[in-house]
Design a protein around this motif. Structure first.
Motif, PDB file in Angstrom:
ATOM      1  N   UNK A 101       0.806  -1.231   0.000  1.00  0.00           N
ATOM      2  CA  UNK A 101       0.000   0.000   0.000  1.00  0.00           C
ATOM      3  C   UNK A 101       0.836   1.277   0.000  1.00  0.00           C
ATOM      4  N   UNK A 102       2.141   1.170   0.192  1.00  0.00           N
ATOM      5  CA  UNK A 102       2.977   2.373   0.295  1.00  0.00           C
ATOM      6  C   UNK A 102       3.154   3.028  -1.074  1.00  0.00           C
ATOM      7  N   UNK A 103       2.980   4.349  -1.092  1.00  0.00           N
ATOM      8  CA  UNK A 103       3.053   5.124  -2.328  1.00  0.00           C
ATOM      9  C   UNK A 103       4.286   6.020  -2.329  1.00  0.00           C
ATOM     10  N   UNK A 104       4.530   6.640  -3.482  1.00  0.00           N
ATOM     11  CA  UNK A 104       5.612   7.623  -3.577  1.00  0.00           C
ATOM     12  C   UNK A 104       5.367   8.770  -2.597  1.00  0.00           C
ATOM     13  N   UNK A 105       4.115   9.172  -2.452  1.00  0.00           N
ATOM     14  CA  UNK A 105       3.780  10.254  -1.513  1.00  0.00           C
ATOM     15  C   UNK A 105       4.129   9.863  -0.078  1.00  0.00           C
ATOM     16  N   UNK A 106       3.897   8.598   0.279  1.00  0.00           N
ATOM     17  CA  UNK A 106       4.278   8.123   1.621  1.00  0.00           C
ATOM     18  C   UNK A 106       5.785   8.253   1.829  1.00  0.00           C
ATOM     19  N   UNK A 107       6.555   7.899   0.804  1.00  0.00           N
ATOM     20  CA  UNK A 107       8.013   8.005   0.911  1.00  0.00           C
ATOM     21  C   UNK A 107       8.439   9.455   1.058  1.00  0.00           C
ATOM     22  N   UNK A 108       7.815  10.353   0.307  1.00  0.00           N
ATOM     23  CA  UNK A 108       8.171  11.776   0.403  1.00  0.00           C
ATOM     24  C   UNK A 108       7.832  12.331   1.778  1.00  0.00           C
ATOM     25  N   UNK A 109       6.719  11.911   2.343  1.00  0.00           N
ATOM     26  CA  UNK A 109       6.371  12.349   3.708  1.00  0.00           C
ATOM     27  C   UNK A 109       7.381  11.833   4.719  1.00  0.00           C
ATOM     28  N   UNK A 110       7.847  10.592   4.508  1.00  0.00           N
ATOM     29  CA  UNK A 110       8.853  10.014   5.408  1.00  0.00           C
ATOM     30  C   UNK A 110      10.173  10.770   5.298  1.00  0.00           C
ATOM     31  N   UNK A 111      10.565  11.143   4.086  1.00  0.00           N
ATOM     32  CA  UNK A 111      11.798  11.928   3.903  1.00  0.00           C
ATOM     33  C   UNK A 111      11.698  13.247   4.658  1.00  0.00           C
ATOM     34  N   UNK A 112      10.575  13.939   4.485  1.00  0.00           N
ATOM     35  CA  UNK A 112      10.408  15.243   5.156  1.00  0.00           C
ATOM     36  C   UNK A 112      10.396  15.094   6.671  1.00  0.00           C
ATOM     37  N   UNK A 113       9.789  14.015   7.144  1.00  0.00           N
ATOM     38  CA  UNK A 113       9.645  13.833   8.593  1.00  0.00           C
ATOM     39  C   UNK A 113      10.930  13.357   9.257  1.00  0.00           C
ATOM     40  N   UNK A 114      11.663  12.453   8.592  1.00  0.00           N
ATOM     41  CA  UNK A 114      12.771  11.782   9.272  1.00  0.00           C
ATOM     42  C   UNK A 114      14.152  12.035   8.681  1.00  0.00           C
ATOM     43  N   UNK A 115      14.249  12.499   7.430  1.00  0.00           N
ATOM     44  CA  UNK A 115      15.559  12.585   6.787  1.00  0.00           C
ATOM     45  C   UNK A 115      15.925  14.004   6.366  1.00  0.00           C
ATOM     46  N   UNK A 116      15.447  14.976   7.118  1.00  0.00           N
ATOM     47  CA  UNK A 116      15.856  16.358   6.857  1.00  0.00           C
ATOM     48  C   UNK A 116      17.327  16.535   7.209  1.00  0.00           C
ATOM     49  N   UNK A 117      18.047  17.296   6.396  1.00  0.00           N
ATOM     50  CA  UNK A 117      19.451  17.582   6.690  1.00  0.00           C
ATOM     51  C   UNK A 117      19.601  18.289   8.033  1.00  0.00           C
ATOM     52  N   UNK A 118      18.591  19.056   8.423  1.00  0.00           N
ATOM     53  CA  UNK A 118      18.642  19.760   9.718  1.00  0.00           C
ATOM     54  C   UNK A 118      18.674  18.798  10.900  1.00  0.00           C
ATOM     55  N   UNK A 119      18.158  17.587  10.695  1.00  0.00           N
ATOM     56  CA  UNK A 119      18.094  16.601  11.785  1.00  0.00           C
ATOM     57  C   UNK A 119      19.219  15.578  11.727  1.00  0.00           C
ATOM     58  N   UNK A 120      20.214  15.837  10.871  1.00  0.00           N
ATOM     59  CA  UNK A 120      21.289  14.863  10.659  1.00  0.00           C
ATOM     60  C   UNK A 120      22.496  15.132  11.550  1.00  0.00           C
ATOM     61  N   UNK A 121      23.116  14.040  11.985  1.00  0.00           N
ATOM     62  CA  UNK A 121      24.455  14.086  12.588  1.00  0.00           C
ATOM     63  C   UNK A 121      25.429  13.563  11.542  1.00  0.00           C
ATOM     64  N   UNK A 122      26.473  14.331  11.255  1.00  0.00           N
ATOM     65  CA  UNK A 122      27.481  13.924  10.271  1.00  0.00           C
ATOM     66  C   UNK A 122      28.798  13.705  11.006  1.00  0.00           C
ATOM     67  N   UNK A 123      29.300  12.481  10.940  1.00  0.00           N
ATOM     68  CA  UNK A 123      30.606  12.192  11.536  1.00  0.00           C
ATOM     69  C   UNK A 123      31.589  11.885  10.423  1.00  0.00           C
ATOM     70  N   UNK A 124      32.821  12.365  10.588  1.00  0.00           N
ATOM     71  CA  UNK A 124      33.872  12.167   9.595  1.00  0.00           C
ATOM     72  C   UNK A 124      35.131  11.730  10.301  1.00  0.00           C
ATOM     73  N   UNK A 125      35.809  10.731   9.730  1.00  0.00           N
ATOM     74  CA  UNK A 125      37.072  10.258  10.252  1.00  0.00           C
ATOM     75  C   UNK A 125      38.129  10.500   9.171  1.00  0.00           C
ATOM     76  N   UNK A 126      39.164  11.278   9.537  1.00  0.00           N
ATOM     77  CA  UNK A 126      40.204  11.668   8.584  1.00  0.00           C
ATOM     78  C   UNK A 126      41.572  11.123   9.014  1.00  0.00           C
ATOM     79  N   UNK A 127      42.488  10.989   8.056  1.00  0.00           N
ATOM     80  CA  UNK A 127      43.842  10.554   8.426  1.00  0.00           C
ATOM     81  C   UNK A 127      44.512  11.554   9.353  1.00  0.00           C
ATOM     82  N   UNK A 128      45.270  11.039  10.304  1.00  0.00           N
ATOM     83  CA  UNK A 128      46.037  11.917  11.183  1.00  0.00           C
ATOM     84  C   UNK A 128      47.074  12.679  10.370  1.00  0.00           C
ATOM     85  N   UNK A 129      47.246  13.934  10.733  1.00  0.00           N
ATOM     86  CA  UNK A 129      48.223  14.778  10.026  1.00  0.00           C
ATOM     87  C   UNK A 129      49.619  14.527  10.606  1.00  0.00           C
TER      88      UNK A 129
END
Length: 442
Positions: free
Chosen positions: A414-442
Motif C-alpha cells: 500500500x505504500x506510495x511515492x507520496x508516503x516516501x516523500x512524507x517520510x523523507x520530510x519527517x525523518x531525513x531532513x538535513x537539519x536533523x542529521x548528525x554527520x561524523x567524519x574520520x580523517x587521516x592523522x596529520x
C-alpha cells in the motif's frame, strides 16, 4: 496460560504463542523438514546499561557458555556440535539471544537433547570464577591472563581499531543526548576489567526473568510435548522480579551536527545519521527500508549510480545506506569511504543527492523495484528454521508484537511515492542529521 495464533506468511500453519502465568513466552512454529531451531531471546542489551556497567550484557553472553551445575564448561558446545549443531549467541542494543540449530536425529533424540541443554544453560549458568578471571587494573601491562574477561577486552580493543567502528561510534554517540543507545554495545576495557562475578550474577537475575524471555522453537515436532517440556524446564529460580527501565526517548538534533575525528587511516570515512520511528511503527519502518534500497542499497541505487558509476572523477570508494529499527527508535545511515583530499566535495555531493530525493521525484519504477526486493528478502526469511526463529525473535522482543508480521506484506503493497516523500520530510531532513567524519592523522 494464554494462547494466541499468528498467521506467518509462507508457513503452512499458524504460529502458536503461549504466555505462561509467570510471563515467560513460548513460540512454536511449524516448518517441514529435518532441521530444528531452538532459541531464547532476552529483552536486555545496552538499552539497560549505564556508564558504570556498559558492556555487561555482552560479557554475560560470553559467560553463559561457561557451564552449569550439570554440565562443565565446554560440554554444551562439544555435545551439540558432535550432533551437527550450530550453536551461538548475539548481543545488540535491545536484546541478547542464544540459539541452537541442528538435525532432529533418529526419533528426535538430538532435538530433545538440544532442548534439555539449552534450557539448562539459560536457567542455571554458574559463572565460575576460574573462567571469569579476577578484576584487575587495566593499566597494569604485566597481567597476561587468558580467561574470558581478557578475551572480551581483546575483542573490544580489536573492534575499536576498526575504521568503520570509529566513525559509527562517533556518529551514534552524537545522535543521542541521554538514551543508552548512545553507548557501544561491546563496552569498554575499563569497565570489563572491573566487573565482578557478583555484578554478573545480579545482572543475570535481574534481567533474565520470565517476563523478559521468549523461547522459540521452529521445525517439525510435537507441539504439545515440546510445550510441556519447556514449561517444565524453564523454571527461572531465584530471579529478581522488577520492571524494565523506561528510557526517555531523545529528539533528533534541530540543526545539522558535524563532528570530526582523526585516526591512523589512509582514506576518509563518513556517516550521516538520523533518529527515526520505533520499530513497532511498522509502516514508517517499511518506508525507510524502501528508501534505503532506492537511495543506497545495491548497484542500481541512486548513490551508487550517481556518485560511483557516473561521477567523472573518482571521489568515493564505497557508499551505501542502512536502516536499523530499534525498540526506542530507528537509525538511518548513509556511510561512505572517500578520498580524504575531496572531503568537502564528498559532503556536498551527498547533500545534493539527499535533496534530490524530493527534487528529482522517486519514480513508480524505483518504488516497484524496491518492493520486489523486500518481498524477496521477506520470503527468503521463511526458508530456513534459523531465519524464521530470528524473525520471530525480532518481532517478539524489539516490536513486542508478532502479529505485525501478518500486516507486513499488505502494508508494503500500500505504500506510495507520496508516503516516501512524507517520510523523507519527517525523518531525513538535513537539519536533523548528525554527520561524523574520520580523517587521516596529520
Amino acid at each position: 496460560m494464554n494462547k494466541t495464533l499468528v498467521k506467518y506468511p509462507f508457513l503452512t500453519r499458524d504460529v502458536e504463542i503461549y504466555e505462561r502465568d509467570n510471563g515467560h513466552k513460548i513460540v512454536l512454529a511449524h516448518k517441514e523438514g529435518e532441521m530444528v531451531n531452538i532459541s531464547s531471546w532476552v529483552k536486555t542489551g545496552s538499552i539497560n546499561e549505564d556508564d558504570n556497567n556498559n558492556g555487561i550484557s555482552h560479557f554475560l553472553e560470553h559467560l553463559m557458555f561457561k557451564g552449569t551445575h550439570a554440565h562443565k564448561v565446554g560440554e554444551f558446545d562439544r555435545i551439540l556440535e558432535s550432533k551437527g549443531a550450530i550453536v551461538n549467541a548475539a548481543t545488540w542494543k535491545d536484546y541478547t539471544f542464544y540459539y541452537v540449530t541442528l538435525p532432529k536425529g533418529i526419533d528426535n533424540k538430538d532435538f530433545d537433547l538440544a532442548v534439555d541443554l539449552h534450557a539448562d544453560m539459560m536457567m542455571d549458568p554458574i559463572f565460575p570464577a576460574e573462567e571469569l578471571g579476577a578484576p584487575f587494573d587495566i593499566n597494569d601491562s604485566t597481567v597476561t591472563d587468558k580467561r574470558e574477561r581478557h578475551v572480551v577486552i581483546e575483542e573490544i580493543r580489536m573492534r575499536k581499531d576498526q575504521s568503520w567502528t570509529k566513525v559509527y561510534n562517533l556518529c551514534n554517540k552524537n545522535l543521542y543526548t541521554s538514551h543508552p543507545y548512545k553507548r557501544d554495545v561491546i563496552g569498554t576495557p575499563e569497565i570489563i576489567s572491573q566487573v565482578t562475578r557478583e555484578d554478573i550474577d545480579n545482572y543475570y537475575r535481574r534481567f533474565y526473568t520470565p517476563k523478559n524471555v521468549t523461547t522459540i522453537v521452529v521445525g517439525d515436532f510435537n507441539h504439545e510435548e515440546v510445550l510441556n517440556t519447556l514449561c517444565e524446564k524453564f523454571t527461572f529460580p531465584e530471579r529478581m522480579e522488577s520492571e524494565l527501565p523506561v528510557n526517555e526517548i531523545d529528539s533528533p538534533v534541530r540543526e545539522t551536527k558535524y563532528v570530526e575525528g582523526a585516526a591512523k587511516v589512509q582514506t576518509g570515512y563518513l556517516m550521516f545519521g538520523w533518529l527515526g520511528p520505533k520499530a513497532q511503527e511498522l509502516r514508517e519502518t517499511i518506508c525507510l527500508d524502501i528508501l534505503s534500497i532506492i537511495f543506497g542499497d545495491g548497484s542500481s541505487s541512486r548513490l551508487q549510480q550517481n556518485l560511483i558509476e557516473k561521477l567523472p572523477e573518482k571521489i568515493f570508494n564505497v557508499i551505501a545506506t542502512e536502516n536499523y529499527p530499534f525498540k526506542d527508535g530507528s537509525n538511518f545511515f548513509i556511510q561512505a569511504n572517500f578520498k580524504p583530499e575531496s572531503k568537502d566535495k564528498a559532503l556536498e555531493l551527498i547533500k545534493n543527492e539527499l535533496a534530490n530525493l524530493l527534487n528529482n521525484r522517486i519514480s513508480s519504477e524505483e518504488l516497484s523495484k524496491a518492493k520486489k526486493r523486500i518481498k524477496s528478502r521477506f520470503a527468503c526469511q521463511a526458508e530456513t528454521v534459523s531465519e524464521i526463529g530470528e524473525t520471530i525473535g525480532y518481532y517478539m522482543t524489539v516490536c513486542n508484537d508478532l502479529s505485525l508480521i501478518e500486516e507486513y506484506l499488505a502494508d508494503l503493497d500500500s505504500i506510495s511515492v507520496e508516503d516516501l516523500e512524507n517520510t523523507i520530510r519527517k525523518h531525513l531532513s538535513l537539519n536533523n542529521a548528525v554527520i561524523s567524519v574520520l580523517m587521516p592523522e596529520v
